[in-house]
Design an enzyme around this catalytic site. Structure first.
Site, PDB file in Angstrom:
ATOM      1  N   TYR A  34      78.921  39.676 -20.909  1.00 50.35           N
ATOM      2  CA  TYR A  34      79.183  38.524 -20.023  1.00 50.35           C
ATOM      3  C   TYR A  34      79.178  37.132 -20.830  1.00 50.35           C
ATOM      4  O   TYR A  34      79.494  36.161 -20.356  1.00 50.35           O
ATOM      5  CB  TYR A  34      78.272  38.512 -18.852  1.00 50.35           C
ATOM      6  CG  TYR A  34      78.406  39.771 -17.901  1.00 50.35           C
ATOM      7  CD1 TYR A  34      79.656  40.844 -18.163  1.00 50.35           C
ATOM      8  CD2 TYR A  34      77.520  40.018 -16.857  1.00 50.35           C
ATOM      9  CE1 TYR A  34      79.728  41.702 -17.331  1.00 50.35           C
ATOM     10  CE2 TYR A  34      77.601  41.272 -16.212  1.00 50.35           C
ATOM     11  CZ  TYR A  34      78.774  42.032 -16.289  1.00 50.35           C
ATOM     12  OH  TYR A  34      78.655  43.203 -15.522  1.00 50.35           O
ATOM     13  N   HIS A  87      77.071  50.849 -20.167  1.00 56.39           N
ATOM     14  CA  HIS A  87      77.893  49.885 -19.128  1.00 56.39           C
ATOM     15  C   HIS A  87      79.138  50.826 -18.879  1.00 56.39           C
ATOM     16  O   HIS A  87      79.300  50.827 -17.716  1.00 56.39           O
ATOM     17  CB  HIS A  87      78.419  48.812 -20.204  1.00 56.39           C
ATOM     18  CG  HIS A  87      78.717  47.579 -19.111  1.00 56.39           C
ATOM     19  ND1 HIS A  87      79.143  46.392 -19.579  1.00 56.39           N
ATOM     20  CD2 HIS A  87      79.274  47.617 -17.989  1.00 56.39           C
ATOM     21  CE1 HIS A  87      79.381  45.569 -18.546  1.00 56.39           C
ATOM     22  NE2 HIS A  87      79.581  46.355 -17.586  1.00 56.39           N
TER      23      HIS A  87
HETATM   24  N1  LIG Z   1      78.592  47.567 -14.483  1.00 53.20           N
HETATM   25  C1  LIG Z   1      79.917  47.055 -14.326  1.00 53.20           C
HETATM   26  O1  LIG Z   1      80.811  47.492 -14.932  1.00 53.20           O
HETATM   27  C2  LIG Z   1      79.758  45.839 -13.487  1.00 53.20           C
HETATM   28  C3  LIG Z   1      81.217  45.582 -13.277  1.00 53.20           C
HETATM   29  C4  LIG Z   1      81.336  44.496 -12.346  1.00 53.20           C
HETATM   30  C5  LIG Z   1      80.608  43.695 -11.942  1.00 53.20           C
HETATM   31  N2  LIG Z   1      78.921  43.980 -12.205  1.00 53.20           N
HETATM   32  C6  LIG Z   1      77.968  43.326 -11.721  1.00 53.20           C
HETATM   33  O2  LIG Z   1      78.040  43.120 -10.424  1.00 53.20           O
HETATM   34  C7  LIG Z   1      78.074  41.643  -9.956  1.00 53.20           C
HETATM   35  C8  LIG Z   1      78.753  41.446  -8.570  1.00 53.20           C
HETATM   36  O3  LIG Z   1      80.073  41.978  -8.771  1.00 53.20           O
HETATM   37  P1  LIG Z   1      81.390  40.927  -9.047  1.00 53.20           P
HETATM   38  O4  LIG Z   1      81.023  39.930  -9.888  1.00 53.20           O
HETATM   39  O5  LIG Z   1      82.512  41.787  -9.269  1.00 53.20           O
HETATM   40  O6  LIG Z   1      81.758  40.564  -7.520  1.00 53.20           O
HETATM   41  P2  LIG Z   1      81.071  39.907  -6.011  1.00 53.20           P
HETATM   42  O7  LIG Z   1      79.529  39.815  -6.074  1.00 53.20           O
HETATM   43  O8  LIG Z   1      81.703  41.072  -5.146  1.00 53.20           O
HETATM   44  O9  LIG Z   1      82.003  38.801  -5.741  1.00 53.20           O
HETATM   45  C9  LIG Z   1      81.763  37.543  -6.556  1.00 53.20           C
HETATM   46  C10 LIG Z   1      82.786  36.463  -5.797  1.00 53.20           C
HETATM   47  O10 LIG Z   1      82.262  36.366  -4.446  1.00 53.20           O
HETATM   48  C11 LIG Z   1      82.180  34.852  -4.272  1.00 53.20           C
HETATM   49  N3  LIG Z   1      81.126  35.016  -3.304  1.00 53.20           N
HETATM   50  C12 LIG Z   1      79.858  35.145  -3.373  1.00 53.20           C
HETATM   51  N4  LIG Z   1      78.952  34.856  -2.143  1.00 53.20           N
HETATM   52  C13 LIG Z   1      79.918  34.437  -1.393  1.00 53.20           C
HETATM   53  C14 LIG Z   1      79.786  34.124  -0.009  1.00 53.20           C
HETATM   54  N5  LIG Z   1      78.702  34.066   0.783  1.00 53.20           N
HETATM   55  N6  LIG Z   1      80.936  33.790   0.578  1.00 53.20           N
HETATM   56  C15 LIG Z   1      82.097  33.747  -0.166  1.00 53.20           C
HETATM   57  N7  LIG Z   1      82.383  34.016  -1.241  1.00 53.20           N
HETATM   58  C16 LIG Z   1      81.426  34.410  -1.906  1.00 53.20           C
HETATM   59  C17 LIG Z   1      81.858  34.150  -5.675  1.00 53.20           C
HETATM   60  O11 LIG Z   1      82.070  32.862  -5.734  1.00 53.20           O
HETATM   61  P3  LIG Z   1      81.259  31.648  -6.246  1.00 53.20           P
HETATM   62  O12 LIG Z   1      80.419  32.435  -7.462  1.00 53.20           O
HETATM   63  O13 LIG Z   1      82.166  30.834  -6.589  1.00 53.20           O
HETATM   64  O14 LIG Z   1      80.414  31.394  -5.116  1.00 53.20           O
HETATM   65  C18 LIG Z   1      82.508  35.151  -6.544  1.00 53.20           C
HETATM   66  O15 LIG Z   1      83.979  34.722  -6.278  1.00 53.20           O
HETATM   67  C19 LIG Z   1      78.506  41.126 -11.274  1.00 53.20           C
HETATM   68  O16 LIG Z   1      78.228  39.648 -11.290  1.00 53.20           O
HETATM   69  C20 LIG Z   1      77.787  41.900 -12.238  1.00 53.20           C
HETATM   70  O17 LIG Z   1      76.419  41.539 -12.592  1.00 53.20           O
HETATM   71  C21 LIG Z   1      78.926  45.139 -13.065  1.00 53.20           C
END
Ligand SMILES: NC(=O)c1ccc[n+]([C@@H]2O[C@H](COP(=O)([O-])OP(=O)(O)OC[C@H]3O[C@@H](n4cnc5c(N)ncnc54)[C@H](OP(=O)(O)O)[C@@H]3O)[C@@H](O)[C@H]2O)c1
Length: 341
Positions: free
Chosen positions: A51, A127
């Protein structure tokens, strides 16, 4: 009510079911995000070298440790991942019988610890169940010779990677527990059969459009592997509206005087799973941490969203795409790299 729920892992550690994600948080915003999250009460951080923001994450942790009353390092469950595409990736997965190769896994971990300014991680995950081919200029997404797909290194086998990661080889002083991410039951069976070491956690994409209840989740329960869900609001990368906009989610949120995000986070934790929402917006960081009670009838309504056509997952949606089958969806079925055990 704030979310302080925890469950006990097979390692005996307690993991908070609500954590804080950091993917796509720019270095400029992530230290504030981490600080705000710890101030709001989050005690589980999900991090990754890939990241490219762990140095700034460290600043957020340091600020919180200095300013949040009573907060200590040992109160925070910190997770990071061994990436497929960092500079040591080739060495990560080679069948690691030789000690110098094993120590390269540890070197990769050391880099993460150095970036985070930490002595240890609570959990370290592989990962992805693939490694990418190494290029002379260390490209993060090396392209195959046809110029169409990410070049996957098929010589790298998961069993070798897992052996390199086993407790025997990584000192407990640096990593309290080990797990995997984006692994199928077949991948996990393969590494457990070869080593006898079961991953403590499998971190996977999971939301109402990709529930995997009868497959991955059932399997994990049988094997006492904890599921951590990522992309709980729907997949960010597929260009479709997030599930935050889904009419059923909005209606339930309305009825419960909650936000759609709180509804999806409560659903994700049903059954004792963890979930790691990402936000860099302080008000959302705080409201996402407010727990709501989700009646069974609403859980059933949300489960039914899964009856709709599924949403394709991250690897097949990356540009360029990965030729890999993780979730056995239509788009993935012809993938050459379905099992790399
Ligand atoms: N192991 C893996 O391969 C893998 C893959 C993907 C993700 N991950 C982990 O999982 C975490 C979460 O997944 P993700 O980043 O895909 O997405 P997510 O948490 O499902 O969504 C993030 C998005 O939602 C928005 N958001 C957050 N809270 C909100 C709310 N209350 N109302 C409206 N919009 C909201 C954020 O915007 P803002 O930030 O602008 O508020 C951002 O655009 C990642 O950050 C990472 O740590 C791991």
């Amino acid at each position: 009510m704030s979310s302080g729920n925890r469950v006990t892992l097979s390692s005996g550690q307690e993991i908070p079911t609500l954590g804080y994600g950091t993917w796509q948080s720019s270095p400029g915003e992530v230290s504030t995000g981490v600080y705000e999250a710890l101030k709001a009460g989050y005690r589980h951080l999900d991090l990754a070298k890939i990241y490219e923001n762990q140095v700034e994450v460290a600043q957020g942790i340091k600020k919180a440790l200095a300013e949040v009353a009573g907060l200590k390092r040992e109160h925070i469950f910190i997770v990071s991942v061994l990436c497929s595409i960092c500079e040591n990736h080739l060495l990560i997965g080679i069948d690691l019988e030789a000690m110098e190769q094993v120590s390269d896994v540890e070197k990769t971990l050391d880099k993460t610890l150095e970036e985070l300014e930490l002595d240890y991680l609570d959990l370290y995950l592989i990962h992805w169940p693939v490694a990418f081919q190494k290029t002379s200029d260390n490209q993060l997404s090396p392209i195959d010779k046809n110029g169409k797909e990410v070049a996957i290194d098929n010589s790298v086998r998961l069993v070798g990677t897992w052996k390199g990661l086993s407790m025997i080889n990584l000192p407990k002083s640096k990593v309290r527990a080990i797990g995997v991410s984006n692994f199928t039951p077949e991948h996990i069976d393969g590494i457990v059969e070869a080593t006898g070491v079961t991953p403590v956690v499998n971190q996977v994409e999971r939301h109402p459009l990709l529930q995997q209840n009868e497959t991955l989740v059932k399997y994990a329960k049988e094997k006492n592997i904890h599921i951590t869900a990522y992309s709980a609001f729907g997949n960010n990368d597929v260009g479709a509206p997030l599930l935050l906009e889904h009419p059923s989610i909005k209606q339930i949120a309305n009825e419960l005087s909650a936000t759609p995000a709180q509804v999806l986070l409560a659903w994700a934790q049903t059954g004792g799973h963890s979930v790691i929402p990402k936000s860099v917006t302080p008000s959302r960081i705080r409201s996402n941490f407010q727990e709501i009670k989700l009646p069974d009838s609403h859980v059933a309504t949300i489960n039914a969203i899964g009856n709709q056509p599924r949403r394709y997952n991250i690897p097949t949606q990356f540009v360029p795409p990965w030729n890999i089958n993780i979730w056995d969806e239509e788009l993935e079925k012809a993938a050459a790299n379905s099992v790399l055990v």
